[in-house]
Motif scaffolding. Structure first.
Motif, short mmCIF file in Angstrom:
data_model
loop_
_atom_site.label_atom_id
_atom_site.label_comp_id
_atom_site.label_asym_id
_atom_site.label_seq_id
_atom_site.Cartn_x
_atom_site.Cartn_y
_atom_site.Cartn_z
N ASN A 114 0.70 -1.24 -0.03
CA ASN A 114 -0.05 -0.10 0.04
C ASN A 114 0.79 1.28 0.06
OD1 ASN A 114 -3.04 -0.54 -0.18
ND2 ASN A 114 -2.79 -1.71 1.84
N GLU A 115 2.05 1.30 0.55
CA GLU A 115 3.01 2.39 0.43
C GLU A 115 3.54 2.43 -0.83
OE1 GLU A 115 5.59 2.75 3.57
OE2 GLU A 115 4.19 2.18 5.15
N LEU A 116 3.79 1.27 -1.67
CA LEU A 116 4.34 1.45 -2.93
C LEU A 116 3.30 1.77 -3.96
CD1 LEU A 116 6.59 0.91 -4.97
CD2 LEU A 116 6.14 -1.27 -5.05
N VAL A 117 2.32 1.16 -3.78
CA VAL A 117 1.23 1.66 -4.82
C VAL A 117 -0.03 2.13 -3.78
CG1 VAL A 117 -0.48 1.15 -6.73
CG2 VAL A 117 2.08 0.48 -6.48
N PRO A 118 -0.30 3.34 -3.44
CA PRO A 118 -1.55 3.49 -2.63
C PRO A 118 -2.80 3.18 -3.21
CG PRO A 118 0.14 5.48 -2.67
CD PRO A 118 0.65 4.48 -3.65
N GLY A 119 -3.65 2.49 -2.55
CA GLY A 119 -4.94 2.03 -3.05
C GLY A 119 -5.06 0.52 -3.26
N THR A 120 -3.69 0.11 -3.36
CA THR A 120 -3.86 -1.36 -3.55
C THR A 120 -4.65 -2.12 -2.50
OG1 THR A 120 -1.53 -1.29 -4.56
CG2 THR A 120 -2.31 -3.43 -3.89
N LEU A 121 -5.56 -3.19 -2.95
CA LEU A 121 -6.17 -3.90 -2.09
C LEU A 121 -6.11 -5.44 -2.57
CD1 LEU A 121 -9.71 -2.37 -2.28
CD2 LEU A 121 -7.89 -1.99 -0.50
N SER A 122 -5.61 -5.85 -3.55
CA SER A 122 -5.47 -7.39 -3.87
C SER A 122 -4.24 -7.33 -4.93
CB SER A 122 -6.73 -7.65 -4.50
OG SER A 122 -7.62 -7.80 -3.72
N ILE A 123 -3.37 -8.20 -4.76
CA ILE A 123 -2.39 -8.64 -5.64
C ILE A 123 -2.68 -9.73 -6.69
CG2 ILE A 123 0.14 -8.86 -6.00
CD1 ILE A 123 0.41 -7.60 -3.15
N ILE A 124 -2.48 -9.60 -7.64
CA ILE A 124 -2.64 -10.76 -8.87
C ILE A 124 -1.15 -11.34 -9.09
CG2 ILE A 124 -3.22 -11.78 -10.97
CD1 ILE A 124 -5.43 -9.34 -10.87
N SER A 125 -0.81 -12.55 -8.78
CA SER A 125 0.54 -13.13 -8.73
C SER A 125 0.43 -14.23 -9.84
CB SER A 125 0.87 -13.67 -7.60
OG SER A 125 2.34 -14.15 -7.61
N VAL A 126 1.49 -14.07 -10.61
CA VAL A 126 1.41 -15.04 -11.91
C VAL A 126 2.65 -15.74 -11.97
CG1 VAL A 126 -0.16 -13.73 -13.25
CG2 VAL A 126 2.27 -13.39 -13.71
N ARG A 127 2.99 -16.82 -12.69
CA ARG A 127 4.32 -17.56 -13.07
C ARG A 127 4.28 -17.99 -14.30
NH1 ARG A 127 3.99 -23.19 -13.16
NH2 ARG A 127 2.20 -24.20 -12.12
N MET A 128 5.17 -18.20 -15.01
CA MET A 128 5.47 -18.48 -16.64
C MET A 128 6.70 -19.38 -16.58
SD MET A 128 5.67 -16.21 -19.89
CE MET A 128 3.95 -15.71 -19.92
N ASN A 129 6.39 -20.51 -17.22
CA ASN A 129 7.52 -21.58 -17.34
C ASN A 129 8.62 -21.03 -18.09
OD1 ASN A 129 6.21 -23.23 -15.41
ND2 ASN A 129 5.18 -24.28 -17.40
N TYR A 130 9.83 -21.26 -17.85
CA TYR A 130 10.83 -20.86 -18.90
C TYR A 130 11.90 -22.03 -19.23
CZ TYR A 130 14.34 -20.30 -14.75
OH TYR A 130 15.04 -20.63 -13.74
N LEU A 131 11.84 -22.86 -18.74
CA LEU A 131 12.72 -24.14 -18.94
C LEU A 131 12.88 -24.67 -20.68
CD1 LEU A 131 14.96 -25.79 -17.79
CD2 LEU A 131 13.22 -27.51 -17.41
N ASP A 132 13.68 -24.45 -21.23
CA ASP A 132 13.65 -24.82 -22.70
C ASP A 132 14.01 -26.44 -22.75
OD1 ASP A 132 13.83 -25.33 -25.41
OD2 ASP A 132 15.72 -23.86 -25.75
N SER A 133 13.06 -27.28 -23.02
CA SER A 133 13.51 -28.87 -23.19
C SER A 133 14.38 -28.81 -24.44
CB SER A 133 12.21 -29.43 -23.12
OG SER A 133 11.43 -29.22 -24.45
N ASN A 134 14.49 -28.00 -25.32
CA ASN A 134 15.39 -28.45 -26.54
C ASN A 134 16.79 -27.88 -26.21
OD1 ASN A 134 13.22 -29.40 -28.15
ND2 ASN A 134 12.40 -27.24 -28.34
N ALA A 135 17.21 -27.21 -25.21
CA ALA A 135 18.46 -26.76 -25.00
C ALA A 135 19.19 -28.27 -24.58
CB ALA A 135 18.51 -25.63 -23.86
N SER A 136 20.53 -27.89 -24.75
CA SER A 136 21.34 -29.08 -24.54
C SER A 136 21.34 -29.24 -22.82
CB SER A 136 22.97 -28.54 -24.70
OG SER A 136 23.21 -27.50 -23.86
#
Length: 390
Positions: free
Chosen positions: A68-90
């Motif tokens: 709330n101090e970083l972004v006043p008015g924040t009530l909820s946070i949406i958290s996401v994740r995204m995979n990055y492992l490349d199975s085609n790499a060595s």
């Protein structure tokens, strides 16, 4: 401040998760803004100087631990994740244990994740705004004073492992995190209350520089990722030989983590390896000119460290080279070509590497060579292996 009745808010939360997954996020969670349970540990960590020279860790006071101090008015946070492992790499283990090869952290083999995640978070926010015009938000991807791992834990995306990374029992830890701070009052998802590492200490045992002090406590000043990416100065002598051939980041704690048996490969083309960064030799990369560095690493997170720091990292890795006389002589010759061209910092690391390589030429037995090995091999100990999740 924006509030909604509970039924409407719950329906919106479910739609947000569906929209996020349709945009390529592997998981989406929602949490509150109360991170007080993590505040003391964070400031104690900073107080111990475990953040090294990452001075930005101290510049924002409580804004990192109080959304709330970083972004006043924040009530909820949406958290996401995204995979990055490349199975085609060595294979990373094969690359890591061939001292003539250059090991680059798997997350950096493709394009810079910051832009991709920010764009996807922006699209998610636009989708939400199309239904809730009063939406106010800010998107973050490792780019502001945000406690992304505690937020992800509170949002149910995983637990904080002994290596300090977010680990999900069905997805491992090879993923990026991002956040949307919003003025929406959304129902929070249940957090991961329990750490699921059990008695396993694989990551602690395998850290090449013993940077994992204890469960979840990292001394960044000893961490190879910090030394090769965040730290622009002279790498401490006592740590150089422990770095092996790791020239940008380090994945050892993830490579030995049993939960990563359940990791999924990325579906993002931007995270696929480029320019043979998954399999290049140290000498191949050392011979890049600055123009080559800028060209081949355009759009890569590696480019941000700059050419001189890139050469510094390569010099240390070349100093850890183990090979035949011809290979070592080639390394000595190549290192010598750049001495005196890029300042005292690089010369210091080149001189260190030259001294080690020349010493290797004087060794008369294979046993002596093995004793001088800079690589810390993965131990053969039997680690705790989690039960398969159905």
């Amino acid at each position: 401040m924006m509030t909604q009745d509970s039924s409407t808010a719950s329906q919106l939360a479910e739609r947000i998760k569906d929209w996020g997954k349709s945009l390529g996020f592997a998981d989406v969670g929602i949490t509150h803004t109360d991170l007080s349970a993590y505040e003391a540990d964070y400031f104690n960590w900073v107080g111990l100087d475990f953040h090294g020279e990452m001075h930005y860790m101290t510049h924002h006071g409580h804004k990192r631990t109080r959304p709330n101090e970083l972004v006043p008015g924040t009530l909820s946070i949406i958290s996401v994740r995204m995979n990055y492992l490349d199975s085609n790499a060595s294979d990373p283990l094969q690359q890591l244990h061939k001292s003539e090869n250059a090991y680059i952290s798997r997350y950096a083999l493709g394009k810079d994740y910051h832009k991709l995640l920010r764009k996807r978070l922006q699209k998610l926010a636009e989708k939400i705004a199309s239904e809730v015009p009063e939406l106010q938000y800010r998107a973050f991807t490792d780019s502001a004073p945000v406690l992304e791992r505690p937020i992800a834990k509170e949002a149910g995306l995983g637990f904080i492992g002994k290596n300090s990374l977010i680990i999900h029992p069905r997805a491992g830890s090879w993923f990026f995190l991002g956040e949307l701070y919003t003025n929406l009052q959304l129902p929070p998802d249940p957090p991961f209350e329990k750490q699921a590492c059990g008695p396993c200490t694989a990551c602690i045992q395998e850290c090449p520089t013993n940077a994992i002090i204890e469960d979840g406590l990292i001394d960044a000043r000893r961490c190879i990722s910090y030394l090769t990416i965040e730290y622009p100065g002279s790498i401490p002598d006592e740590l150089r030989s422990l770095m092996g051939n790791r020239i940008y980041g380090c994945d050892d704690c993830q490579l030995v983590c049993p939960w990563n048996r359940y990791s999924s490969a990325t579906t993002e083309s931007d995270f696929q390896h480029r320019h043979r960064l998954d399999s290049s030799t140290l000498l191949e990369l050392w011979q890049w000119s600055e123009a080559d560095f800028l060209h081949f690493l355009e759009g890569s997170p590696i480019r941000r460290i700059g050419y001189t720091q890139w050469l510094r990292n390569l010099a240390v890795a070349l100093g850890n080279l183990e090979g035949g006389h011809t290979q070592i002589r080639d390394a000595i010759q190549q290192l010598s070509t750049r001495r005196g061209l890029f300042g005292e910092l690089l010369d210091e690391h080149i001189d260190w590497a030259l001294e080690r390589l020349k010493h290797q030429l004087t060794l008369s037995s294979s046993s002596e060579k093995n004793q001088s090995s800079p690589l810390k091999p993965f131990a053969a100990a039997k680690y705790y292996m989690p039960k398969s999740i159905k």
